[in-house]
Scaffold this active site. Structure first.
Site, mmCIF file in Angstrom:
data_model
loop_
_atom_site.group_PDB
_atom_site.id
_atom_site.type_symbol
_atom_site.label_atom_id
_atom_site.label_comp_id
_atom_site.label_asym_id
_atom_site.label_seq_id
_atom_site.Cartn_x
_atom_site.Cartn_y
_atom_site.Cartn_z
ATOM 1 N N LEU A 1 19.828 -65.467 30.835
ATOM 2 C CA LEU A 1 19.758 -64.150 31.375
ATOM 3 C C LEU A 1 19.856 -64.094 32.776
ATOM 4 C CD1 LEU A 1 16.906 -63.169 28.764
ATOM 5 C CD2 LEU A 1 19.213 -62.447 28.801
ATOM 6 N N SER A 2 20.011 -62.782 33.169
ATOM 7 C CA SER A 2 20.066 -62.769 34.807
ATOM 8 C C SER A 2 18.905 -63.395 35.573
ATOM 9 C CB SER A 2 20.251 -61.336 35.312
ATOM 10 O OG SER A 2 20.993 -60.657 34.693
ATOM 11 N N GLU A 3 18.030 -63.260 35.293
ATOM 12 C CA GLU A 3 16.651 -63.885 35.456
ATOM 13 C C GLU A 3 15.688 -64.294 34.397
ATOM 14 O OE1 GLU A 3 18.218 -62.349 39.548
ATOM 15 O OE2 GLU A 3 17.666 -61.509 37.595
ATOM 16 N N THR A 4 14.912 -65.136 34.511
ATOM 17 C CA THR A 4 13.637 -65.676 34.012
ATOM 18 C C THR A 4 12.512 -65.727 34.775
ATOM 19 O OG1 THR A 4 15.080 -66.680 32.217
ATOM 20 C CG2 THR A 4 12.651 -67.170 32.124
ATOM 21 N N HIS B 1 13.880 -56.463 38.172
ATOM 22 C CA HIS B 1 13.514 -56.433 36.455
ATOM 23 C C HIS B 1 12.590 -57.418 36.070
ATOM 24 C CE1 HIS B 1 17.576 -58.275 36.889
ATOM 25 N NE2 HIS B 1 17.178 -58.801 35.627
#
Length: 240
Positions: free
Chosen positions: A20-23, A49
């Site tokens: 994902l974009s960030e974890t 987010h």
């Protein structure tokens, strides 16, 4: 949620597996939580987010009461997050962009004629002439990945009265061709559009394939960002 700090290499591998974009990785500490963010490729200094999601989970799981603000200690300092009805508000640092000469490689990678080009400590900011230009962008991601920015924000005034501005965010350098919604970008976009529109409160729309709305309230050296969260998956990570 981690019971204690984890190995950085392990966190990076988990983020790569999540893809994902960030974890976000949370560790309890005195007076709050230690929070780190990883893209599939690297750790980042600031992320909106994933911070919003982390606070949402803490309230949902009863680790914090609904009336208690979440306090996160991060690479960008202390970030506080609170609930405001159906919205979640995050107190983030303002990340203003300073004007710079238009880099030919950036303009060519985006294939646009910018009205303004600037940068802050993380990203490049490009204003274009219309919302249609923002929505129709097809960047050269390979070229963007070679540029000396974490990511590139492209923005314009919104066509409708529903939003004040629109944007998209491209960050192939850190493993994200296009981010769905980018809180840290709005730490720059908020002050930028406040100066141009003269409004104390703004609403931005990030025109990614998924799309997302961000409320923005610049306040000096801080920016209050408003968003919403919903839980879509519950799981337990085993092994490692």
């Amino acid at each position: 949620m981690l019971p204690e700090p984890a190995d950085e290499g392990w966190m990076q591998k988990v983020a790569g597996e999540m893809n994902l974009s960030e974890t976000a990785f949370l560790t309890p500490q005195e007076e709050g939580f230690h929070l780190r963010w990883f893209t599939p490729a690297t750790e980042v200094d600031l992320c909106g987010h994933a911070t919003l999601a982390a606070a949402h989970v803490l309230w949902e799981q009863g680790r914090l009461s609904a009336a208690t603000a979440a306090r996160f200690f991060t690479l960008s300092g202390l970030l506080s997050v609170r609930q405001d009805g159906a919205w979640i508000e995050m107190d983030f640092p303002a990340e203003r962009a300073e004007a710079m000469p238009q880099p030919a490689a950036l303009v060519e990678a985006l294939e646009v004629s910018p009205a303004f080009v600037g940068r802050n400590r993380m990203d490049a900011l490009v204003e274009v002439e219309s919302e249609a230009v923002v929505r129709e962008l097809r960047p050269d991601f390979g070229r963007l990945a070679t540029l000396p920015y974490r990511g590139v924000m492209v923005t314009s005034r919104a066509d409708s009265g529903e939003y004040d501005f629109v944007s998209r965010f491209f960050a192939p350098k850190v493993g994200i061709n296009e981010d769905p919604v980018t809180g840290s970008a709005h730490c720059c976009l908020g002050p930028y559009w406040q100066a141009r529109l003269g409004k104390s409160e703004l609403v931005g729309y990030q025109a990614s394939a998924r799309g997302g709305v961000v409320r923005v309230r610049p306040a000096g050296e801080r920016v209050v960002l408003g968003g919403q969260a919903v839980t879509v998956l519950r799981a337990e990570l085993v092994g490692g």
